[in-house]
Design a protein around this motif. Structure first.
Motif, mmCIF file in Angstrom:
data_model
loop_
_atom_site.group_PDB
_atom_site.id
_atom_site.type_symbol
_atom_site.label_atom_id
_atom_site.label_comp_id
_atom_site.label_asym_id
_atom_site.label_seq_id
_atom_site.Cartn_x
_atom_site.Cartn_y
_atom_site.Cartn_z
ATOM 1 N N LYS A 139 -101.121 -18.653 -43.939
ATOM 2 C CA LYS A 139 -101.698 -17.889 -42.842
ATOM 3 C C LYS A 139 -103.047 -17.274 -43.226
ATOM 4 O O LYS A 139 -103.887 -17.040 -42.365
ATOM 5 N N LEU A 175 -97.936 -16.464 -36.170
ATOM 6 C CA LEU A 175 -98.419 -17.825 -36.401
ATOM 7 C C LEU A 175 -97.268 -18.764 -36.762
ATOM 8 O O LEU A 175 -96.287 -18.347 -37.381
ATOM 9 N N PRO A 176 -97.385 -20.053 -36.404
ATOM 10 C CA PRO A 176 -96.389 -21.029 -36.860
ATOM 11 C C PRO A 176 -96.464 -21.192 -38.368
ATOM 12 O O PRO A 176 -97.434 -20.780 -39.000
ATOM 13 N N ASP A 177 -95.433 -21.785 -38.932
ATOM 14 C CA ASP A 177 -95.351 -21.891 -40.387
ATOM 15 C C ASP A 177 -96.107 -23.081 -40.963
ATOM 16 O O ASP A 177 -96.065 -23.313 -42.176
ATOM 17 N N ASP A 178 -96.770 -23.878 -40.132
ATOM 18 C CA ASP A 178 -97.558 -24.993 -40.639
ATOM 19 C C ASP A 178 -98.795 -25.151 -39.772
ATOM 20 O O ASP A 178 -98.992 -24.404 -38.820
ATOM 21 N N SER A 180 -99.702 -27.676 -37.832
ATOM 22 C CA SER A 180 -99.629 -28.692 -36.781
ATOM 23 C C SER A 180 -100.167 -28.185 -35.445
ATOM 24 O O SER A 180 -100.592 -28.977 -34.607
ATOM 25 N N GLN A 181 -100.137 -26.866 -35.219
ATOM 26 C CA GLN A 181 -100.575 -26.329 -33.939
ATOM 27 C C GLN A 181 -102.023 -25.846 -33.956
ATOM 28 O O GLN A 181 -102.506 -25.298 -32.983
#
Length: 238
Positions: A139, A175-178, A180-181
């Motif tokens: 992050k 936030l997402p954990d990877d 991809s977004q």
């Protein structure tokens, strides 16, 4: 004023510039670039996006680029003196690289793009670590990418990115954990549109070396100033 007061005043002026609405020239320039982008075939956009995504991810996730964070900042003047010296070193490196590739003709000038991108991202890793942030945290690397976007985007897009970066400690929890977004399409298109005008003259025989040297030096300086104020915002306005 003390150094901290001066830095805080610079931060407030920078924040005002980052949140400023686009002027007429900015709208017209962006509109013209959007028309050009609509002419470019979709498969070209897809290919460029994929290339930049891989390049950036390769740098972001390469272990050699992730240095250990420095201790938390207690003496801002001493720490930023060190940071500014590091940025200056990267400016000279990028200027030399731009001069060499600019003198080498069209193909060498085209090679400048990925080399300069790597220099910029490595510098951001160094600056973030020197401010005491742990860049092994995914992050934190998203914040690093937002700094990059902020430095090299149209004023319209810049305001959106700046809004994302404010109060980051609270926002990063969602936030997402990877990755991809992450909006790689907007990232590459804004960067390419911004850099195209600055770097176009580097392809002209006879002046390419001088243009490459000066433009690269200024681009690194701009990125360094953006990074310093972005991290000041994290430290001085948690």
């Amino acid at each position: 004023m003390s150094y901290n007061q001066q830095a805080y005043a610079e931060l407030q002026e920078w924040k005002h510039r980052m949140s400023r609405k686009p002027n007429l020239a900015g709208y017209l320039s962006k509109a013209a670039q959007n028309r050009i982008n609509r002419i470019i075939p979709e498969k070209v956009h897809v290919a460029i996006t994929a290339t930049i995504k891989k390049m950036v991810q390769g740098v972001l996730y390469g272990a050699k680029y992730i240095s250990k964070p420095h201790p938390p900042v207690t003496d801002l003047m001493a720490r930023e003196t060190e940071i500014m010296q590091r940025i200056k070193t990267y400016q000279h490196t990028a200027a030399a690289e731009g001069g060499i590739t600019g003198a080498g003709g069209f193909l060498m000038a085209m090679a400048d793009f990925p080399i300069l991108l790597g220099i910029k991202l490595k510098m951001l890793f160094d600056v973030g670590s020197m401010y005491g942030f742990d860049l092994t945290d995914y992050k934190e690397r998203v914040f690093l990418l937002h700094i990059f976007e902020l430095a090299f985007s149209s004023r319209q897009h810049r305001r959106q990115v700046f809004e994302k970066m404010q109060h980051w400690e609270a926002k990063k929890a969602a936030l997402p954990d990877d990755s991809s977004q992450f909006d790689w399409r907007a990232f590459q298109q804004e960067y390419r549109d911004y850099i195209d005008l600055a770097k176009l003259a580097q392809l002209i025989p006879g002046i390419g070396a001088a243009v490459g040297l000066v433009v690269n030096y200024r681009l690194i300086k701009q990125l360094g100033e953006t990074a310093m104020n972005a991290y000041r915002m994290r430290i001085m306005e948690p």
